[in-house]
Motif scaffolding. Structure first.
Motif, PDB file in Angstrom:
ATOM      1  N   UNK A   7       3.406  22.912  32.847  1.00  0.00           N
ATOM      2  CA  UNK A   7       4.849  22.163  33.090  1.00  0.00           C
ATOM      3  C   UNK A   7       5.371  21.723  32.124  1.00  0.00           C
ATOM      4  N   UNK A   8       6.480  21.716  31.741  1.00  0.00           N
ATOM      5  CA  UNK A   8       7.430  20.942  30.896  1.00  0.00           C
ATOM      6  C   UNK A   8       7.820  19.774  31.210  1.00  0.00           C
ATOM      7  N   UNK A   9       7.790  19.343  32.601  1.00  0.00           N
ATOM      8  CA  UNK A   9       8.244  18.133  32.975  1.00  0.00           C
ATOM      9  C   UNK A   9       7.002  17.071  33.189  1.00  0.00           C
ATOM     10  N   UNK A  10       5.925  17.467  33.565  1.00  0.00           N
ATOM     11  CA  UNK A  10       4.822  16.433  33.802  1.00  0.00           C
ATOM     12  C   UNK A  10       3.405  17.087  33.272  1.00  0.00           C
ATOM     13  N   UNK A  11       2.776  16.077  32.713  1.00  0.00           N
ATOM     14  CA  UNK A  11       1.468  16.538  32.184  1.00  0.00           C
ATOM     15  C   UNK A  11       0.487  16.304  33.203  1.00  0.00           C
ATOM     16  N   UNK A  12      -0.430  17.356  33.595  1.00  0.00           N
ATOM     17  CA  UNK A  12      -1.341  17.184  34.605  1.00  0.00           C
ATOM     18  C   UNK A  12      -2.460  16.226  34.399  1.00  0.00           C
ATOM     19  N   UNK A  13      -2.353  15.021  35.096  1.00  0.00           N
ATOM     20  CA  UNK A  13      -3.308  13.794  34.979  1.00  0.00           C
ATOM     21  C   UNK A  13      -3.904  13.215  36.057  1.00  0.00           C
ATOM     22  N   UNK A  14      -3.983  14.062  37.081  1.00  0.00           N
ATOM     23  CA  UNK A  14      -5.005  14.026  38.477  1.00  0.00           C
ATOM     24  C   UNK A  14      -6.280  14.639  38.250  1.00  0.00           C
ATOM     25  N   UNK A  15      -6.632  14.999  37.100  1.00  0.00           N
ATOM     26  CA  UNK A  15      -8.000  15.453  37.148  1.00  0.00           C
ATOM     27  C   UNK A  15      -8.179  16.819  37.404  1.00  0.00           C
ATOM     28  N   UNK A  16      -6.716  17.604  37.544  1.00  0.00           N
ATOM     29  CA  UNK A  16      -7.019  19.015  37.802  1.00  0.00           C
ATOM     30  C   UNK A  16      -7.425  19.868  36.518  1.00  0.00           C
ATOM     31  N   UNK A  17      -7.127  19.549  35.331  1.00  0.00           N
ATOM     32  CA  UNK A  17      -7.833  20.191  34.164  1.00  0.00           C
ATOM     33  C   UNK A  17      -9.314  20.108  34.082  1.00  0.00           C
TER      34      UNK A  17
END
Length: 543
Positions: free
Chosen positions: A243-253
């Motif tokens: 995503x170019x709008x939000x960085x995945x920061x809920x542990x989904x990586x």
């Protein structure tokens, strides 16, 4: 008149009938006269002409899925649900499409992949080109348009702002959904088979480059709103921002402690190996909006990411709403391990929901004797779910806001059929499942036919098709029932009748299995697939 002469006696009922008939004729004449004077006569005449000329439009869904030959000879795409962003039917002014409607652009086409979201749609053609449409692609030209071509693409996922596509050779392309961003963004240099003859790409895209071993390649991709999961041929798993709008920061990586501020130097969308899965050969991955799942070859299910609705299958903890380290989901609470041996066989996810299937084999318990256990060795196939259920998305017949302990989808569990060849009961498993944001579709692996010997020849198959169930949210008619009512349990959808007179018996909508059909003058092996997106649904013919 003489007494006793019955022939001269008047019958009161006959007078009543005669008078009634006279009043009816007079009333009808008066109505037509009034209609003629007031200009309604021509409207009535036109209406009668319409009725007489009423024919079946071969471009709609009537008779499809219940008429085998038409389905064989006419591959197509059918879409329904929210049309606010012109995704379901770009040429329609309606905001919702209540029942399956043929997508005319894809008439007589078989596709490699097809994805629809509320704001945009994307498909991969038979020759591997990317097609996009909807207002998410262009606010002024939302009709289908070829964008990324010549890359031999095989599959794709849609995030909130980008498309990630996998080519047949394992190359991963990430490009903006927006047409404007594709044209104004940075463009890379493309190589050519002629030495020193490279050229600049016509649209903006990036390549995702996981650190692969010799001979290893990406074989499958799944994605959420902000991230993508990559599965390799060696059973390894990588994740990346999508995503170019939000960085995945809920542990989904799946990388402990990773956030936008703690990310390593390099591209924002660099690929990260999920090292917690090392030592487990992963054969399948799935993704919800903000959570991820992986299934190992030995039947263990791993989960990580957002758990705000219990979609990871463990207790929700307000102080720890997500888990950034993958963990194996325990089946101890789901089965009596002393008499059964459970193994997870498939996993699906979408929105804030997780579904997984389990094969449970009956084994000898402590102190049991084989001679006294009649169902020893029998396998039962069950479907389990967890996550958000306020729209009935769990399919368990309940309206639940948060379900953090997996519950069984009873209508899709414990099913079986008698096999004439083996002369025993065999479990009916799920063949495929597609999970949207609020609704779900599931296909049973119960392909039936009328003949003892099946055939793949054109027009000679007697397959009835796979049973398909729908349930969950229906706020935009995405269930295809023609009504807005949410459904908390798996339900059949009726196939539209062949004629408007409704003469034939009602039939259930079914999905055609793989068969040989006509695409123009060519005979092509194809099958129908189901796709659930954000408030939209689709059925398409896949090569």
């Amino acid at each position: 008149m003489h007494p006793g002469d019955d022939s001269q006696v008047s019958n009161p009922s006959s007078h009543w009938l005669r008078n009634s008939f006279g009043f009816a004729v007079a009333g009808t004449a008066a109505y037509f006269g009034y209609s003629y004077v007031n200009g309604d006569w021509q409207t009535w005449v036109d209406r009668q002409k319409e009725v007489k000329k009423e024919v079946i439009d071969v471009n709609d869904l009537r008779a499809d899925f219940i008429q085998e030959k038409r389905s064989l000879k006419s591959p197509a795409v059918y879409t329904w649900g929210s049309n606010v962003y012109k995704v379901v039917d770009p040429g329609s002014k309606g905001t919702d499409v209540k029942t399956p409607r043929r997508f005319k652009y894809f008439n007589d086409q078989v596709l490699r992949d097809f994805k629809v979201d509320e704001k945009s749609g994307a498909a991969i053609t038979e020759n591997g080109d990317l097609v996009q449409w909807g207002k998410g692609y262009s606010e002024t030209e939302f009709k289908p348009t070829k964008t990324l071509v010549g890359k031999n693409l095989a599959s794709l996922v849609l995030s909130e702002s980008r498309i990630v596509a996998l080519s047949s050779d394992g190359t991963i392309y990430s490009l903006p959904i927006s047409k404007e961003d594709q044209s104004t963004g940075p463009k890379s240099r493309e190589s050519s088979w002629v030495p020193f003859w490279g050229s600049q790409s016509t649209l903006s895209y990036r390549l995702l480059k996981p650190s692969l071993k010799l001979g290893e390649k990406i074989t499958a991709i799944r994605g959420g709103l902000e991230h993508v999961i990559l599965l390799t041929s060696y059973g390894r798993v990588f994740t990346a921002a999508a995503s170019t709008e939000h960085y995945p920061s809920l542990g989904q990586l799946g990388v402990p402690g990773l956030s936008f501020t703690t990310r390593p130097s390099g591209p924002v969308d660099m690929c990260h190996e999920v090292t917690a899965l090392r030592g487990s050969k992963i054969i399948e991955v799935a993704s919800g909006d903000y959570h991820s799942l992986a299934l190992s070859k030995d039947g263990r299910l791993f989960a990580w990411g957002d758990n705000s609705f219990g979609q990871l299958g463990v207790d929700f903890e307000p102080e720890f709403p997500f888990k950034d380290t993958p963990f194996a989901l325990s089946l101890n609470k789901l089965y009596r391990l002393n008499t059964s041996s459970p193994k997870v066989t498939s996993v699906s996810a979408g929105g804030a929901n997780t579904f997984f299937t389990v094969d449970s084999k009956r084994i000898l318990g402590r102190g049991e004797e084989a001679a006294n256990v009649r169902d020893l060795g029998r396998v039962t196939a069950d479907t389990w779910t967890c996550g958000r259920g306020i729209w009935g998305t769990l399919g368990a017949g309940k309206w639940i806001h948060l379900q953090d302990t997996p519950i069984k989808v009873k209508d899709l569990s414990g099913l079986g059929e008698y096999d004439e060849k083996t002369r025993q009961m065999l479990p009916i498993r799920l063949r495929a499942m597609s999970v949207g944001t609020t609704h779900v579709a599931a296909l049973l692996d119960n392909k039936t036919n009328l003949s003892a010997k099946n055939t793949g020849e054109l027009d000679k198959t007697n397959d009835w098709g796979y049973e398909v169930f729908w349930w969950g949210g229906n706020e935009h008619f995405q269930l295809g029932t023609g009504k807005r009512t949410n459904l908390p349990k798996p339900t059949y959808i009726k196939a539209p009748p062949e004629s408007r007179q409704n003469l034939e018996p009602e039939a259930r909508l079914q999905i055609m299995p793989r068969h040989k059909g006509k695409v123009g003058k060519r005979t092509v092996s194809m099958e129908q697939r189901v796709e659930c997106g954000r408030h939209v649904s689709a059925i398409f013919s896949a090569v």
